[in-house]
Write a protein that holds these residues in place. Structure first.
Motif, PDB file in Angstrom:
ATOM      1  N   LEU A 191       0.831  -1.209   0.000  1.00  0.00           N
ATOM      2  CA  LEU A 191       0.000   0.000   0.000  1.00  0.00           C
ATOM      3  C   LEU A 191       0.864   1.257   0.000  1.00  0.00           C
ATOM      4  CD1 LEU A 191      -2.724   1.431   0.169  1.00  0.00           C
ATOM      5  CD2 LEU A 191      -2.647   1.123   2.656  1.00  0.00           C
ATOM      6  N   GLU A 192       1.938   1.263   0.787  1.00  0.00           N
ATOM      7  CA  GLU A 192       2.812   2.425   0.846  1.00  0.00           C
ATOM      8  C   GLU A 192       3.488   2.678  -0.496  1.00  0.00           C
ATOM      9  OE1 GLU A 192       3.841   2.124   5.632  1.00  0.00           O
ATOM     10  OE2 GLU A 192       5.197   1.216   4.164  1.00  0.00           O
ATOM     11  N   ALA A 193       3.848   1.618  -1.203  1.00  0.00           N
ATOM     12  CA  ALA A 193       4.453   1.780  -2.526  1.00  0.00           C
ATOM     13  C   ALA A 193       3.448   2.366  -3.513  1.00  0.00           C
ATOM     14  CB  ALA A 193       4.964   0.430  -3.034  1.00  0.00           C
ATOM     15  N   MET A 194       2.220   1.856  -3.510  1.00  0.00           N
ATOM     16  CA  MET A 194       1.201   2.374  -4.427  1.00  0.00           C
ATOM     17  C   MET A 194       0.883   3.827  -4.105  1.00  0.00           C
ATOM     18  SD  MET A 194      -1.350  -0.887  -5.059  1.00  0.00           S
ATOM     19  CE  MET A 194      -2.095  -0.778  -3.433  1.00  0.00           C
ATOM     20  N   ALA A 195       0.830   4.171  -2.818  1.00  0.00           N
ATOM     21  CA  ALA A 195       0.582   5.563  -2.433  1.00  0.00           C
ATOM     22  C   ALA A 195       1.702   6.478  -2.897  1.00  0.00           C
ATOM     23  CB  ALA A 195       0.422   5.662  -0.914  1.00  0.00           C
ATOM     24  N   SER A 196       2.898   5.920  -3.067  1.00  0.00           N
ATOM     25  CA  SER A 196       4.057   6.694  -3.513  1.00  0.00           C
ATOM     26  C   SER A 196       4.137   6.799  -5.032  1.00  0.00           C
ATOM     27  CB  SER A 196       5.343   6.053  -2.975  1.00  0.00           C
ATOM     28  OG  SER A 196       5.310   5.953  -1.564  1.00  0.00           O
ATOM     29  N   GLY A 197       3.176   6.199  -5.723  1.00  0.00           N
ATOM     30  CA  GLY A 197       3.168   6.255  -7.177  1.00  0.00           C
ATOM     31  C   GLY A 197       4.198   5.355  -7.819  1.00  0.00           C
ATOM     32  N   VAL A 198       4.461   4.196  -7.204  1.00  0.00           N
ATOM     33  CA  VAL A 198       5.495   3.284  -7.690  1.00  0.00           C
ATOM     34  C   VAL A 198       4.841   1.999  -8.212  1.00  0.00           C
ATOM     35  CG1 VAL A 198       7.560   1.987  -7.085  1.00  0.00           C
ATOM     36  CG2 VAL A 198       7.136   4.211  -6.034  1.00  0.00           C
ATOM     37  N   PRO A 199       5.092   1.605  -9.458  1.00  0.00           N
ATOM     38  CA  PRO A 199       4.581   0.327  -9.975  1.00  0.00           C
ATOM     39  C   PRO A 199       5.062  -0.826  -9.098  1.00  0.00           C
ATOM     40  CG  PRO A 199       5.423   1.672 -11.755  1.00  0.00           C
ATOM     41  CD  PRO A 199       5.828   2.356 -10.482  1.00  0.00           C
ATOM     42  N   THR A 200       4.159  -1.748  -8.807  1.00  0.00           N
ATOM     43  CA  THR A 200       4.419  -2.742  -7.763  1.00  0.00           C
ATOM     44  C   THR A 200       4.181  -4.167  -8.249  1.00  0.00           C
ATOM     45  OG1 THR A 200       3.880  -1.169  -6.005  1.00  0.00           O
ATOM     46  CG2 THR A 200       3.668  -3.505  -5.467  1.00  0.00           C
ATOM     47  N   LEU A 201       5.062  -5.061  -7.830  1.00  0.00           N
ATOM     48  CA  LEU A 201       4.895  -6.502  -8.011  1.00  0.00           C
ATOM     49  C   LEU A 201       4.741  -7.130  -6.639  1.00  0.00           C
ATOM     50  CD1 LEU A 201       6.890  -9.000 -10.161  1.00  0.00           C
ATOM     51  CD2 LEU A 201       6.937  -9.263  -7.672  1.00  0.00           C
ATOM     52  N   THR A 202       3.768  -8.043  -6.507  1.00  0.00           N
ATOM     53  CA  THR A 202       3.611  -8.762  -5.251  1.00  0.00           C
ATOM     54  C   THR A 202       3.048 -10.145  -5.524  1.00  0.00           C
ATOM     55  OG1 THR A 202       2.836  -8.560  -2.970  1.00  0.00           O
ATOM     56  CG2 THR A 202       1.277  -7.939  -4.702  1.00  0.00           C
ATOM     57  N   SER A 203       2.834 -10.907  -4.449  1.00  0.00           N
ATOM     58  CA  SER A 203       2.401 -12.293  -4.580  1.00  0.00           C
ATOM     59  C   SER A 203       0.903 -12.401  -4.835  1.00  0.00           C
ATOM     60  CB  SER A 203       2.753 -13.073  -3.309  1.00  0.00           C
ATOM     61  OG  SER A 203       4.138 -13.080  -3.096  1.00  0.00           O
ATOM     62  N   ASN A 204       0.527 -13.545  -5.379  1.00  0.00           N
ATOM     63  CA  ASN A 204      -0.888 -13.809  -5.653  1.00  0.00           C
ATOM     64  C   ASN A 204      -1.535 -14.591  -4.508  1.00  0.00           C
ATOM     65  OD1 ASN A 204       0.298 -16.296  -5.938  1.00  0.00           O
ATOM     66  ND2 ASN A 204      -0.422 -16.681  -8.028  1.00  0.00           N
ATOM     67  N   SER A 205      -0.958 -14.489  -3.299  1.00  0.00           N
ATOM     68  CA  SER A 205      -1.437 -15.293  -2.181  1.00  0.00           C
ATOM     69  C   SER A 205      -1.799 -14.432  -0.984  1.00  0.00           C
ATOM     70  CB  SER A 205      -0.367 -16.314  -1.773  1.00  0.00           C
ATOM     71  OG  SER A 205       0.819 -15.650  -1.382  1.00  0.00           O
ATOM     72  N   SER A 206      -2.509 -15.039  -0.050  1.00  0.00           N
ATOM     73  CA  SER A 206      -2.978 -14.436   1.206  1.00  0.00           C
ATOM     74  C   SER A 206      -3.710 -13.120   0.934  1.00  0.00           C
ATOM     75  CB  SER A 206      -1.821 -14.288   2.198  1.00  0.00           C
ATOM     76  OG  SER A 206      -0.852 -13.360   1.776  1.00  0.00           O
ATOM     77  N   SER A 207      -3.411 -12.083   1.669  1.00  0.00           N
ATOM     78  CA  SER A 207      -4.150 -10.820   1.556  1.00  0.00           C
ATOM     79  C   SER A 207      -3.641  -9.905   0.452  1.00  0.00           C
ATOM     80  CB  SER A 207      -4.042 -10.057   2.882  1.00  0.00           C
ATOM     81  OG  SER A 207      -2.683  -9.678   3.112  1.00  0.00           O
ATOM     82  N   LEU A 208      -2.517 -10.239  -0.168  1.00  0.00           N
ATOM     83  CA  LEU A 208      -1.842  -9.288  -1.054  1.00  0.00           C
ATOM     84  C   LEU A 208      -2.655  -8.905  -2.290  1.00  0.00           C
ATOM     85  CD1 LEU A 208       1.693 -10.743  -0.480  1.00  0.00           C
ATOM     86  CD2 LEU A 208       0.893  -8.472   0.198  1.00  0.00           C
ATOM     87  N   PRO A 209      -3.337  -9.831  -2.980  1.00  0.00           N
ATOM     88  CA  PRO A 209      -4.201  -9.401  -4.091  1.00  0.00           C
ATOM     89  C   PRO A 209      -5.329  -8.484  -3.629  1.00  0.00           C
ATOM     90  CG  PRO A 209      -3.764 -11.756  -4.223  1.00  0.00           C
ATOM     91  CD  PRO A 209      -3.267 -11.307  -2.885  1.00  0.00           C
ATOM     92  N   GLU A 210      -5.824  -8.717  -2.431  1.00  0.00           N
ATOM     93  CA  GLU A 210      -6.887  -7.880  -1.864  1.00  0.00           C
ATOM     94  C   GLU A 210      -6.404  -6.452  -1.648  1.00  0.00           C
ATOM     95  OE1 GLU A 210      -9.190  -7.687   2.445  1.00  0.00           O
ATOM     96  OE2 GLU A 210      -8.451  -9.622   1.717  1.00  0.00           O
ATOM     97  N   VAL A 211      -5.221  -6.303  -1.099  1.00  0.00           N
ATOM     98  CA  VAL A 211      -4.654  -4.976  -0.850  1.00  0.00           C
ATOM     99  C   VAL A 211      -4.326  -4.272  -2.158  1.00  0.00           C
ATOM    100  CG1 VAL A 211      -2.723  -3.710   0.180  1.00  0.00           C
ATOM    101  CG2 VAL A 211      -3.756  -5.641   1.399  1.00  0.00           C
TER     102      VAL A 211
END
Length: 373
Positions: free
Chosen positions: A292-312
């Motif tokens: 969330l902090e990266a997206m708020a900073s305007g930075v393209p983000t890669l993360t996992s497809n598991s647990s809460s991360l797709p939701e966030v």
């Protein structure tokens, strides 16, 4: 309504749970008209201003006072006194456990990693959960989680009724926002960094964060990409294995990796804002605040497809299976180089971040309080 908020997690340097407790405390102090009274509870005693706990000297002094008090006061007497003072208040613990002196209250469960990934926790913490967490759940009137994913886990793992659990998303501080190269130049130069000239991962170095997978995938990128966009790691050592230490040292020797260790909270938002991409392949998170902090900073983000991360991420990040080397490597290349996707991801990420604020988190938590206060 009279509220007692536990602030035991306010120990410098702040963890994510400490940040959560501090943001709630700050909001309820400022919005005093929404509560009849609020008191703060820290390690068996009352605290006037929770922010003072972030000063190491004061935190140490309180710990010593608590130890002396416990040595001279019988446990049963302490609990009786506390129960009397707490009468008529609603108690909220933002950090998993209700004190023994609390007969009923609200507790926040951030994730179930201690049960699902016990190897990422100290043995003392595991013993504490084994001996005390069932007592907390037996006394909890309601549970708050950081995400719907964790809410579903609590329902499934402990057999709790869905009506007794509420998911409330965390927030990003205003300091995390888009900045241009001119405003960041001096701060980044101190660390030998250039705006838009590095990838970033902010994470404790422990097994479930999959930093070893990230380094292996990054090493497999074309040398020209690694040279142009070296990877910067920021975060405390955590459970730093010998194998991971060797990977980090190799990357630093070869020049495509920088390990900064723990980064001060003042510089961290600047570090985010200057990144070309943010990479967070953790296999399990209760929320994933760095995303969330990266997206708020305007930075393209890669993360996992598991647990809460797709939701966030809510459609704003490139999702990967972190244990699939080729998929992770390809995802990193896309996030660094696909300009059309990057532009769309920045726009979507900023939209998501605008809806997830600490003010929203505090207000939704207050709505839960009102059901019991």
């Amino acid at each position: 309504m009279k509220l007692i908020l536990a602030v035991d997690a306010l120990v410098p340097p702040l963890t994510g749970i400490g940040r959560y407790a501090l943001e709630l405390a700050n909001h309820y102090q400022a919005a005093h008209h929404e509560l009849d009274a609020i008191r703060f509870f820290f390690a068996g005693r009352w605290i006037g201003d929770p922010a003072e706990l972030l000063q190491p000297a004061i935190a140490g002094m309180l710990a010593q006072k608590r130890k002396r008090r416990f040595l001279r006061t019988p446990k049963s007497w302490r609990q009786w006194l506390m129960r009397r003072e707490m009468r008529g208040h609603l108690f909220h613990s933002p950090n998993y456990f209700l004190p023994e002196s609390v007969d009923s209250g609200i507790v926040t469960v951030h994730d179930l990693s201690v049960f699902k990934y016990p190897e990422t926790h100290p043995a003392a913490r595991i013993r504490h959960f084994e001996s005390s967490f069932s007592s907390t759940l037996a006394r909890a009137a309601h549970v708050i989680t950081d995400s719907e994913a964790t809410r579903a886990e609590v329902i499934d793992y402990f057999g709790w009724s869905p009506e007794r659990i509420t998911a409330i998303a965390l927030g990003a501080r205003p300091e995390f926002h888009h900045r241009d190269a001119l405003s960041l130049g001096t701060a980044l130069h101190t660390y030998g960094l250039v705006h838009g000239g590095y990838s970033l991962c902010v994470s404790t170095l422990e097994p479930r964060k999959r930093i070893d997978r990230l380094l292996a995938a990054y090493l497999d990128l074309p040398q020209s990409v690694r040279t142009r966009y070296p990877l910067v790691l920021a975060g405390s050592a955590g459970w730093l294995s010998d194998a991971l230490r060797e990977q980090i040292e190799q990357g630093e020797r070869e020049g495509w990796l920088r390990y900064l260790g723990f980064v001060d909270a003042t510089f961290l938002p600047l570090l985010y804002s200057g990144a070309r991409a943010f990479l967070y392949p953790s296999v399990y998170e209760g929320f994933g605040l760095p995303v969330l902090e990266a997206m708020a900073s305007g930075v393209p983000t890669l993360t996992s497809n598991s647990s809460s991360l797709p939701e966030v991420a809510a459609g704003a990040a490139w999702l990967v299976e972190p244990d699939n080397h080729e998929v992770l490597r390809h995802g990193i290349e896309q996030v660094l180089g696909d300009e059309a996707w990057r532009e769309a991801a920045i726009t979507r990420g900023l939209q998501v971040a605008r809806t997830l604020t600490w003010e929203r988190c505090a207000k939704r938590t207050l709505e839960v309080y009102r059901r019991f206060g």
